[in-house]
Design an enzyme around this catalytic site. Structure first.
Site, PDB file in Angstrom:
ATOM      1  N   ASP A  23      -6.478  -2.853  10.352  1.00  0.00           N
ATOM      2  CA  ASP A  23      -6.609  -3.576   8.975  1.00  0.00           C
ATOM      3  C   ASP A  23      -7.780  -3.213   8.417  1.00  0.00           C
ATOM      4  OD1 ASP A  23      -6.802  -5.485   7.127  1.00  0.00           O
ATOM      5  OD2 ASP A  23      -6.411  -7.339   8.453  1.00  0.00           O
ATOM      6  N   ILE A  24      -7.761  -2.599   7.116  1.00  0.00           N
ATOM      7  CA  ILE A  24      -8.980  -2.275   6.559  1.00  0.00           C
ATOM      8  C   ILE A  24     -10.064  -3.576   6.243  1.00  0.00           C
ATOM      9  CG2 ILE A  24      -8.200  -2.401   4.138  1.00  0.00           C
ATOM     10  CD1 ILE A  24      -9.843   0.341   3.744  1.00  0.00           C
ATOM     11  N   GLY A  49       0.141  -4.875  -0.784  1.00  0.00           N
ATOM     12  CA  GLY A  49      -0.408  -4.006   0.041  1.00  0.00           C
ATOM     13  C   GLY A  49      -1.819  -4.141   0.158  1.00  0.00           C
ATOM     14  N   VAL A  50      -2.847  -2.923   0.215  1.00  0.00           N
ATOM     15  CA  VAL A  50      -4.073  -3.169   0.531  1.00  0.00           C
ATOM     16  C   VAL A  50      -4.814  -3.899  -0.321  1.00  0.00           C
ATOM     17  CG1 VAL A  50      -6.072  -1.431   0.516  1.00  0.00           C
ATOM     18  CG2 VAL A  50      -4.272  -0.730   1.732  1.00  0.00           C
ATOM     19  N   ASP A  51      -4.588  -3.680  -1.725  1.00  0.00           N
ATOM     20  CA  ASP A  51      -5.103  -4.516  -2.941  1.00  0.00           C
ATOM     21  C   ASP A  51      -5.043  -5.994  -2.705  1.00  0.00           C
ATOM     22  OD1 ASP A  51      -6.284  -4.620  -5.311  1.00  0.00           O
ATOM     23  OD2 ASP A  51      -4.585  -4.249  -6.633  1.00  0.00           O
ATOM     24  N   GLY A  98       1.378   4.278   0.155  1.00  0.00           N
ATOM     25  CA  GLY A  98       2.507   3.128   0.295  1.00  0.00           C
ATOM     26  C   GLY A  98       3.327   2.885  -0.780  1.00  0.00           C
ATOM     27  N   TYR A 144       3.052   3.443  -3.752  1.00  0.00           N
ATOM     28  CA  TYR A 144       3.126   4.688  -4.861  1.00  0.00           C
ATOM     29  C   TYR A 144       3.751   5.775  -4.225  1.00  0.00           C
ATOM     30  CZ  TYR A 144      -0.144   2.081  -7.805  1.00  0.00           C
ATOM     31  OH  TYR A 144      -0.680   0.993  -8.646  1.00  0.00           O
TER      32      TYR A 144
END
Length: 175
Positions: A11-12, A33-35, A125, A127
């Site tokens: 996990d970033i 997602g990440v954002d 992801g 995109y």
């Protein structure tokens, strides 16, 4: 000088680094997602800083391939570097825009004095960028970008992404 590249599965938002790169959308106001994960864990300070950016220099949002930094809020980092990756297209080569995400993020990291930077696999992801091509572009770009960053850490969400990046890293280091 090129940085040391490390690969981590996880996990970033749990990473400790000078800067964590956010695969943002152009609005800079959070998303999926990440954002979404970075905004949730980092807290309202990140969203507040993004709103200030939108109110000043980025009224129409951040362009694809560009990068900008905010404080990292509650993340174990000093900064979040937001970059907008391209949506993959079968009919248009957008690889230069994807490479620009990594190059511009490293340039922002240099401006900030960041030495350790954690990247997700940008655009792979929602995109839709093919993971093997995304890994090749990410690794090649980081290897060939002149930067003062000493460590780039690719934080891969799952085992498949980690395996694909590992194979690309091995292939690139032997060429």
């Amino acid at each position: 000088m090129s940085p040391t590249i490390t690969l981590v599965q996880g996990d970033i938002t749990a990473q400790s680094a000078d800067a964590i790169v956010n695969a943002a959308n152009s609005s800079l106001l959070g998303g999926g997602g990440v954002d979404g994960a970075i905004h949730r864990k980092g807290g309202p300070e990140i969203l507040d800083a993004c709103r200030k950016l939108r109110a000043s220099h980025y009224g129409k949002g951040l362009a694809t391939g560009e990068a900008v930094a905010t404080p990292a809020g509650r993340l174990d980092a000093r900064w979040v570097i937001h970059t907008v990756g391209p949506v993959w297209s079968a009919t248009e080569d957008r690889s230069a825009l994807l490479a620009s995400c990594y190059r511009r993020s490293l340039a922002v990291a240099d401006e900030l004095g960041a030495r350790t930077v954690a990247f997700p696999a940008i655009s792979t992801g929602i995109y839709g960028w093919p993971l093997d091509d995304g890994a090749r572009i990410a690794l090649d770009t980081v290897r060939t970008t002149d930067t003062s960053v000493t460590e780039v850490r690719f934080v891969l969400f799952d085992e498949r992404a980690y395996d694909v990046f590992s194979a690309a890293a091995a292939k690139g280091s032997s060429s």
